[in-house]
Design a protein around this motif. Structure first.
Motif, mmCIF file in Angstrom:
data_model
loop_
_atom_site.group_PDB
_atom_site.id
_atom_site.type_symbol
_atom_site.label_atom_id
_atom_site.label_comp_id
_atom_site.label_asym_id
_atom_site.label_seq_id
_atom_site.Cartn_x
_atom_site.Cartn_y
_atom_site.Cartn_z
ATOM 1 N N GLU A 1 1.477 -1.357 0.086
ATOM 2 C CA GLU A 1 -0.511 -0.348 -0.281
ATOM 3 C C GLU A 1 1.023 1.353 -0.011
ATOM 4 O OE1 GLU A 1 -2.983 2.419 2.984
ATOM 5 O OE2 GLU A 1 -3.708 -0.335 2.587
ATOM 6 N N VAL A 2 2.364 1.233 0.722
ATOM 7 C CA VAL A 2 2.561 2.541 0.731
ATOM 8 C C VAL A 2 3.426 2.698 -0.414
ATOM 9 C CG1 VAL A 2 4.735 3.521 1.801
ATOM 10 C CG2 VAL A 2 3.005 2.500 3.379
ATOM 11 N N HIS A 3 3.873 1.856 -0.648
ATOM 12 C CA HIS A 3 4.570 1.710 -2.171
ATOM 13 C C HIS A 3 3.879 2.672 -3.397
ATOM 14 C CE1 HIS A 3 7.991 -0.294 -2.411
ATOM 15 N NE2 HIS A 3 7.787 -1.599 -1.938
ATOM 16 N N THR A 4 2.303 1.955 -3.136
ATOM 17 C CA THR A 4 1.127 1.979 -4.515
ATOM 18 C C THR A 4 1.002 4.160 -3.702
ATOM 19 O OG1 THR A 4 0.072 -0.027 -4.584
ATOM 20 C CG2 THR A 4 -0.924 2.826 -5.308
ATOM 21 N N LEU A 5 0.651 4.462 -2.667
ATOM 22 C CA LEU A 5 0.747 5.720 -2.454
ATOM 23 C C LEU A 5 1.867 6.378 -2.638
ATOM 24 C CD1 LEU A 5 -1.159 4.919 1.470
ATOM 25 C CD2 LEU A 5 -2.366 5.768 -0.633
ATOM 26 N N ARG A 6 2.678 6.127 -2.589
ATOM 27 C CA ARG A 6 3.821 6.900 -2.548
ATOM 28 C C ARG A 6 3.665 7.502 -4.304
ATOM 29 N NH1 ARG A 6 8.629 4.569 -4.642
ATOM 30 N NH2 ARG A 6 10.228 5.840 -4.813
ATOM 31 N N GLN A 7 3.723 6.389 -5.045
ATOM 32 C CA GLN A 7 3.685 6.985 -6.410
ATOM 33 C C GLN A 7 2.953 7.869 -6.934
ATOM 34 O OE1 GLN A 7 3.248 3.163 -8.389
ATOM 35 N NE2 GLN A 7 4.367 1.844 -8.260
ATOM 36 N N TYR A 8 1.434 8.104 -5.896
ATOM 37 C CA TYR A 8 0.729 9.466 -6.623
ATOM 38 C C TYR A 8 0.502 10.331 -5.569
ATOM 39 C CZ TYR A 8 -0.972 5.348 -9.141
ATOM 40 O OH TYR A 8 -0.291 4.585 -10.360
ATOM 41 N N HIS A 9 1.022 9.841 -4.152
ATOM 42 C CA HIS A 9 0.778 11.020 -3.322
ATOM 43 C C HIS A 9 2.256 12.094 -2.434
ATOM 44 C CE1 HIS A 9 -2.958 10.517 -3.272
ATOM 45 N NE2 HIS A 9 -3.086 9.296 -2.879
ATOM 46 N N GLN A 10 3.577 11.415 -3.467
ATOM 47 C CA GLN A 10 4.732 11.759 -3.101
ATOM 48 C C GLN A 10 5.273 12.974 -3.652
ATOM 49 O OE1 GLN A 10 7.587 9.250 -1.232
ATOM 50 N NE2 GLN A 10 8.984 10.648 -0.883
ATOM 51 N N THR A 11 5.070 14.293 -2.927
ATOM 52 C CA THR A 11 5.586 15.239 -4.564
ATOM 53 C C THR A 11 6.910 16.113 -4.142
ATOM 54 O OG1 THR A 11 5.021 17.111 -2.798
ATOM 55 C CG2 THR A 11 3.496 16.674 -3.513
ATOM 56 N N ARG A 12 7.579 15.416 -2.994
ATOM 57 C CA ARG A 12 8.784 15.523 -3.384
ATOM 58 C C ARG A 12 10.072 14.613 -3.174
ATOM 59 N NH1 ARG A 12 13.470 17.701 0.113
ATOM 60 N NH2 ARG A 12 11.705 16.863 1.743
ATOM 61 N N ARG A 13 10.551 13.370 -4.272
ATOM 62 C CA ARG A 13 11.103 12.103 -4.454
ATOM 63 C C ARG A 13 12.471 12.597 -3.808
ATOM 64 N NH1 ARG A 13 7.650 9.358 -5.633
ATOM 65 N NH2 ARG A 13 6.657 9.947 -7.942
#
Length: 114
Positions: A34-46
């Motif tokens: 779930e965190v992998h998926t959320l990270r792709q769509y919600h993390q604005t700064r890599r």
């Protein structure tokens, strides 16, 4: 997005490299996915190495009945090792506060800070 919360329990493990030793717990596979998926769509700064910022509260499950101060800190979790499950690395100071060693079980309350 801020404050997505998870709670899990895991046993502290040690990874020994050629120049360093790391102590960590692994997030369950379902939470990691779930965190992998959320990270792709919600993390604005890599962040480097696939890191995700988190706020952590942890407690030693052997002392769970005792109401004590449970350490809280901000850090990052990383997709680590072969199975790419996220790992929460535990510094010596945190392990000392929790009074734990390799093989000890801890419960972690984790808030994702995207």
């Amino acid at each position: 997005m801020d404050g997505l919360a998870y709670t899990f329990t895991d046993v502290i493990k040690r990874w020994q490299g050629s120049k360093s030793t790391w102590y960590y717990v692994s997030l369950p596979a379902t939470i990691s996915d779930e965190v992998h998926t959320l990270r792709q769509y919600h993390q604005t700064r890599r962040r480097g190495w696939g890191a995700v910022r988190v706020k952590v509260t942890a407690k030693n499950t052997a002392q769970a009945a005792v109401e004590e101060h449970h350490p809280q800190w901000e850090t990052s979790i990383f997709p680590a090792f072969d199975d790419k499950r996220f790992a929460l690395f535990l510094k010596a100071d945190i392990r000392k506060q929790l009074q734990v060693v390799v093989g000890s079980e801890i419960t972690v309350m984790l808030n994702i800070l995207f």
